[in-house]
Motif scaffolding. Structure first.
Motif, PDB file in Angstrom:
ATOM      1  N   LYS A   1       0.872  -1.178   0.000  1.00  0.00           N
ATOM      2  CA  LYS A   1       0.000   0.000   0.000  1.00  0.00           C
ATOM      3  C   LYS A   1       0.910   1.229   0.000  1.00  0.00           C
ATOM      4  N   PRO A   2       0.440   2.342  -0.517  1.00  0.00           N
ATOM      5  CA  PRO A   2       1.243   3.558  -0.402  1.00  0.00           C
ATOM      6  C   PRO A   2       1.391   3.914   1.082  1.00  0.00           C
ATOM      7  N   ARG A   3       2.617   4.045   1.525  1.00  0.00           N
ATOM      8  CA  ARG A   3       2.820   4.329   2.950  1.00  0.00           C
ATOM      9  C   ARG A   3       3.937   5.345   3.155  1.00  0.00           C
ATOM     10  N   ILE A   4       3.733   6.215   4.108  1.00  0.00           N
ATOM     11  CA  ILE A   4       4.784   7.144   4.527  1.00  0.00           C
ATOM     12  C   ILE A   4       5.311   6.636   5.869  1.00  0.00           C
ATOM     13  N   VAL A   5       6.606   6.445   5.933  1.00  0.00           N
ATOM     14  CA  VAL A   5       7.213   5.912   7.146  1.00  0.00           C
ATOM     15  C   VAL A   5       8.105   6.994   7.760  1.00  0.00           C
ATOM     16  N   ARG A   6       7.707   7.540   8.880  1.00  0.00           N
ATOM     17  CA  ARG A   6       8.562   8.539   9.540  1.00  0.00           C
ATOM     18  C   ARG A   6       9.587   7.813  10.405  1.00  0.00           C
TER      19      ARG A   6
ATOM     20  N   ARG B   1      23.385   8.981   7.706  1.00  0.00           N
ATOM     21  CA  ARG B   1      23.750   8.302   6.449  1.00  0.00           C
ATOM     22  C   ARG B   1      23.060   6.942   6.343  1.00  0.00           C
ATOM     23  N   ALA B   2      23.043   6.209   7.448  1.00  0.00           N
ATOM     24  CA  ALA B   2      22.432   4.877   7.408  1.00  0.00           C
ATOM     25  C   ALA B   2      20.906   4.968   7.313  1.00  0.00           C
ATOM     26  N   ALA B   3      20.330   5.990   7.927  1.00  0.00           N
ATOM     27  CA  ALA B   3      18.875   6.166   7.842  1.00  0.00           C
ATOM     28  C   ALA B   3      18.476   6.444   6.391  1.00  0.00           C
ATOM     29  N   ARG B   4      19.264   7.251   5.710  1.00  0.00           N
ATOM     30  CA  ARG B   4      18.951   7.552   4.301  1.00  0.00           C
ATOM     31  C   ARG B   4      19.174   6.323   3.417  1.00  0.00           C
ATOM     32  N   MET B   5      20.198   5.550   3.732  1.00  0.00           N
ATOM     33  CA  MET B   5      20.439   4.322   2.970  1.00  0.00           C
ATOM     34  C   MET B   5      19.250   3.375   3.132  1.00  0.00           C
ATOM     35  N   PHE B   6      18.760   3.258   4.371  1.00  0.00           N
ATOM     36  CA  PHE B   6      17.593   2.423   4.658  1.00  0.00           C
ATOM     37  C   PHE B   6      16.388   2.913   3.850  1.00  0.00           C
ATOM     38  N   ALA B   7      16.202   4.226   3.835  1.00  0.00           N
ATOM     39  CA  ALA B   7      15.066   4.822   3.111  1.00  0.00           C
ATOM     40  C   ALA B   7      15.119   4.454   1.628  1.00  0.00           C
ATOM     41  N   GLN B   8      16.289   4.541   1.037  1.00  0.00           N
ATOM     42  CA  GLN B   8      16.439   4.211  -0.385  1.00  0.00           C
ATOM     43  C   GLN B   8      16.127   2.741  -0.662  1.00  0.00           C
ATOM     44  N   GLU B   9      16.646   1.883   0.219  1.00  0.00           N
ATOM     45  CA  GLU B   9      16.415   0.446   0.056  1.00  0.00           C
ATOM     46  C   GLU B   9      14.921   0.109   0.096  1.00  0.00           C
ATOM     47  N   VAL B  10      14.224   0.694   1.065  1.00  0.00           N
ATOM     48  CA  VAL B  10      12.800   0.402   1.243  1.00  0.00           C
ATOM     49  C   VAL B  10      12.012   0.896   0.028  1.00  0.00           C
ATOM     50  N   GLU B  11      12.348   2.073  -0.415  1.00  0.00           N
ATOM     51  CA  GLU B  11      11.630   2.651  -1.554  1.00  0.00           C
ATOM     52  C   GLU B  11      11.829   1.778  -2.796  1.00  0.00           C
ATOM     53  N   LYS B  12      13.073   1.360  -3.016  1.00  0.00           N
ATOM     54  CA  LYS B  12      13.399   0.532  -4.179  1.00  0.00           C
ATOM     55  C   LYS B  12      12.674  -0.819  -4.096  1.00  0.00           C
ATOM     56  N   ALA B  13      12.790  -1.463  -2.950  1.00  0.00           N
ATOM     57  CA  ALA B  13      12.245  -2.819  -2.811  1.00  0.00           C
ATOM     58  C   ALA B  13      10.716  -2.848  -2.807  1.00  0.00           C
ATOM     59  N   SER B  14      10.076  -1.719  -2.519  1.00  0.00           N
ATOM     60  CA  SER B  14       8.606  -1.697  -2.512  1.00  0.00           C
ATOM     61  C   SER B  14       8.066  -1.073  -3.794  1.00  0.00           C
ATOM     62  N   GLY B  15       8.918  -0.927  -4.768  1.00  0.00           N
ATOM     63  CA  GLY B  15       8.498  -0.329  -6.033  1.00  0.00           C
ATOM     64  C   GLY B  15       7.975   1.092  -5.850  1.00  0.00           C
ATOM     65  N   GLY B  16       8.546   1.802  -4.892  1.00  0.00           N
ATOM     66  CA  GLY B  16       8.170   3.203  -4.671  1.00  0.00           C
ATOM     67  C   GLY B  16       6.928   3.383  -3.813  1.00  0.00           C
ATOM     68  N   LYS B  17       6.355   2.265  -3.349  1.00  0.00           N
ATOM     69  CA  LYS B  17       5.123   2.380  -2.550  1.00  0.00           C
ATOM     70  C   LYS B  17       5.394   2.865  -1.128  1.00  0.00           C
ATOM     71  N   MET B  18       6.491   2.377  -0.545  1.00  0.00           N
ATOM     72  CA  MET B  18       6.784   2.771   0.842  1.00  0.00           C
ATOM     73  C   MET B  18       7.842   3.870   0.820  1.00  0.00           C
ATOM     74  N   LYS B  19       7.486   5.012   1.320  1.00  0.00           N
ATOM     75  CA  LYS B  19       8.413   6.146   1.323  1.00  0.00           C
ATOM     76  C   LYS B  19       8.862   6.437   2.747  1.00  0.00           C
ATOM     77  N   VAL B  20      10.149   6.250   2.973  1.00  0.00           N
ATOM     78  CA  VAL B  20      10.687   6.496   4.317  1.00  0.00           C
ATOM     79  C   VAL B  20      11.222   7.915   4.401  1.00  0.00           C
ATOM     80  N   ARG B  21      10.717   8.663   5.364  1.00  0.00           N
ATOM     81  CA  ARG B  21      11.233  10.005   5.622  1.00  0.00           C
ATOM     82  C   ARG B  21      12.197   9.923   6.794  1.00  0.00           C
TER      83      ARG B  21
END
Ligand code: TK8
Length: 335
Positions: free
Chosen positions: A26-31, A44-64
């Motif tokens: 589902k489209p989700r925003i993760v704070r 740096r690691a938080a941003r790396m995590f954010a990129q991984e999640v976004e990629k692996a969920s096909g852009g559905k999960m967006k980590v801020r």
């Protein structure tokens, strides 16, 4: 009947190839909150995590990834996770002790003698067991990151012997192990959230603090602290946690994306932290900090004082946890 079987087979095949995966997200925003500045190992690691999640969920999960304790101090964010007002955070295990007393075992002075021992024990069965205790408190622990071995800084004087600590007002993390440890060393220990630390040092509300080299660099403590004593008195883990309220509403696929990305972020973060720590001391000297090592005799005196808090830790975490952790450390050490 036959058609139904055929359809079932087709669906199974599609699931296997991942073709229906999109429906699992589902489209989700993760704070994802953290306490250090953006330009830190945590950031740096938080941003790396954010990129991984976004990629692996096909852009559905967006980590801020939201740093600087903008979402609150460690303990405030924990409460937001428990209540479901925030999805994720990373912070010190030390600030979780009020919720999960067993977490205090990681604050045992000189528990680990190197990072490899820490990795093996934290990522092993006993590390998992303690992490799992968060669930009953409303959080899901994903992985441990490295904060690192802690060292002492202050603005008053070089600390070369135990007595030098006597009238030093020292900020400690908000738990009894840290409080007792530095009281045992003779310092005037004051618990304070990390988010208030820089100002407290700057205004001299406190004289000193203790944190890994990385944090002394990224939080610019060198601007307000002249003296650094190499003590390596304890290894501090960080832990990545998720709101259980929110987690329980995720699909299996969404949970897996977060879990896998958390493991990748852990490996990235530890490597990054170690590389940065290896050059941080030279950096701090370059910034004008006066660095001293303890003589073997003084290091031993401090060690003995600190080890006096162990009995209290064993009592508060329970003898069984204490024994399990120490056995795991021994095993890692002998491996
Ligand atoms: C950051 C803290 C910090 C810790 C501390 O939120 O409080 O001194 O070392 O890393 O968790």
């Amino acid at each position: 009947m036959r058609i139904r079987f055929a359809l079932a087979g087709l669906v199974a095949a599609l699931v296997a190839t991942g073709a229906v995966q999109a429906q699992d997200f589902k489209p989700r925003i993760v704070r994802f909150g953290y306490g250090l500045v953006d330009n830190s190992n945590q950031g740096r690691a938080a941003r790396m995590f954010a990129q991984e999640v976004e990629k692996a969920s096909g852009g559905k999960m967006k980590v801020r990834a939201i740093g600087n304790a903008s979402l609150g101090s460690d303990t405030q964010m924990q409460q937001a996770l428990i209540g479901g007002a925030q999805e994720m955070m990373v912070g010190s295990t030390a600030t979780l002790v009020g919720l999960v007393p067993e977490m205090a075992v990681w604050d045992t002075p000189f528990l680990f003698s190197n990072a490899k021992e820490a990795d093996v024990v934290l990522d092993g069965p006993v590390g998992d067991k303690i992490k799992a205790k968060l669930e009953a408190k409303g959080m899901v622990g994903l992985v441990y990151w490295e904060n690192g071995f802690r060292n002492l800084t202050n603005s008053k004087r070089p600390v070369a012997k135990l007595e030098d600590l006597n009238d030093i007002k020292l900020r400690v993390m908000q738990n009894n192990v840290f409080l007792d440890s530095f009281k045992a060393l003779g310092a005037n220990a004051v618990p304070l959230p990390f988010s208030e630390l820089f100002t407290a040092l700057e205004t001299r509300a406190v004289d000193g603090q203790e944190n890994p080299y990385n944090t002394i660099v990224s939080s610019k403590f060198y601007e307000v602290q002249k003296y650094l004593t190499v003590t390596n008195h304890v290894y501090s883990p960080w832990i990545v946690t998720v709101s259980k309220k929110w987690w329980d509403g995720l699909s299996a696929a969404e949970k897996k994306v977060l879990q896998d990305a958390a493991i990748k972020s852990r490996d990235f973060e530890r490597k990054d932290t170690r590389e940065e720590a290896a050059k941080a001391l030279a950096d701090l000297k370059g910034k004008g900090m006066q660095v001293n090592e303890l003589s073997a005799a003084e290091a031993n005196r401090m060690r003995e004082k600190l080890v006096s808090v162990n009995a209290g830790i064993a009592k508060s975490v329970g003898q069984q946890t204490w024994d399990e952790v120490n056995a795991a450390v021994q095993q890692a050490r002998n491996a």
